[in-house]
Design an enzyme around this catalytic site. Structure first.
Site, PDB file in Angstrom:
ATOM      1  CB  CYS A  77      -1.216  -1.732  -7.257  1.00 15.19           C
ATOM      2  SG  CYS A  77      -1.702  -3.111  -8.326  1.00 15.19           S
ATOM      3  CG  HIS A 179      -2.357  -3.959  -3.163  1.00 13.18           C
ATOM      4  ND1 HIS A 179      -3.099  -2.806  -3.351  1.00 13.18           N
ATOM      5  CD2 HIS A 179      -2.420  -4.634  -4.330  1.00 13.18           C
ATOM      6  CE1 HIS A 179      -3.598  -2.802  -4.573  1.00 13.18           C
ATOM      7  NE2 HIS A 179      -3.195  -3.896  -5.189  1.00 13.18           N
ATOM      8  CD  GLU A 181      -3.183  -1.479   0.071  1.00  9.64           C
ATOM      9  OE1 GLU A 181      -3.905  -1.713  -0.905  1.00  9.64           O
ATOM     10  OE2 GLU A 181      -1.971  -1.170  -0.020  1.00  9.64           O
TER      11      GLU A 181
END
Length: 197
Positions: A77, A179, A181
């Protein structure tokens, strides 16, 4: 393997650490130059502003270390956006300069709100180690108001009123606008692919 998550003092350091630990690795969160120079993989996270991230890099005197590192680097990001030479954030700020591009704000649209938040598809036409076991048009989780325009280093693109780079690579620098994660199993697969490059 020595994996470093660069401590840019942003908000999602813990979620990235946990995502890496779930893959069986033990990452270290730091901005110590000795760790940066000797790690096998470097991850630059991104929640916050370009100004705050660059302030940390300048305060720790590691801008040139990051720019010249030879190991694989993954910018997430904001971490990808600061690969550019300039960001339109905060009335304009110089960033790392790995890419000779600018990070720009989305064009405002009457029917699309900013920031771009939620699940969206990434589209790619080429096989790449980063996309192992990932199909084109797979959905990842995005949260951002700024983009890296499509350029010669774009590996995948996404559309939200305008098409933009959702995955880039220049030499050993990889960037994802989403993202991983926060993207469930498909995000874990992408992180695994990066760590195995």
């Amino acid at each position: 393997m020595k994996i470093v998550i660069l401590n840019t003092e942003c908000a999602n350091l813990t979620s990235i650490r946990i995502a890496i630990e779930r893959l069986g690795y033990t990452p270290k969160i730091t901005c110590d130059p000795d760790f940066l120079l000797t790690c096998n993989k470097l991850i630059i996270p991104g929640v916050g502003t370009a100004a705050s991230a660059m302030n940390v890099l300048h305060q720790k005197n590691i801008v040139n270390i990051v720019k010249n590192i030879k190991q694989p680097v993954l910018g997430i990001c904001l971490g990808m956006q600061i690969f550019c030479k300039f960001s339109e954030e905060c009335n304009g700020i110089n960033t790392i300069g790995i890419l000779n591009n600018c990070s720009t704000i989305f064009l405002k649209s009457s029917h699309l709100s900013l920031p771009h938040i939620g699940w969206n598809c990434i589209s790619f036409n080429t096989s790449h180690p980063l996309f192992k076991n990932i199909k084109t048009n797979s959905r990842f989780y995005f949260v951002h108001s700024y983009i890296v325009p499509i350029n010669e280093y774009t590996l995948a693109e996404t559309n939200y009123g305008v098409s933009f780079s959702s995955v880039i690579q220049k030499d050993n620098f990889f960037g994802v606008q989403f993202h991983p994660e926060k993207s469930g199993d498909i995000g874990s697969q992408l992180l695994k692919n990066f760590l195995e490059i």
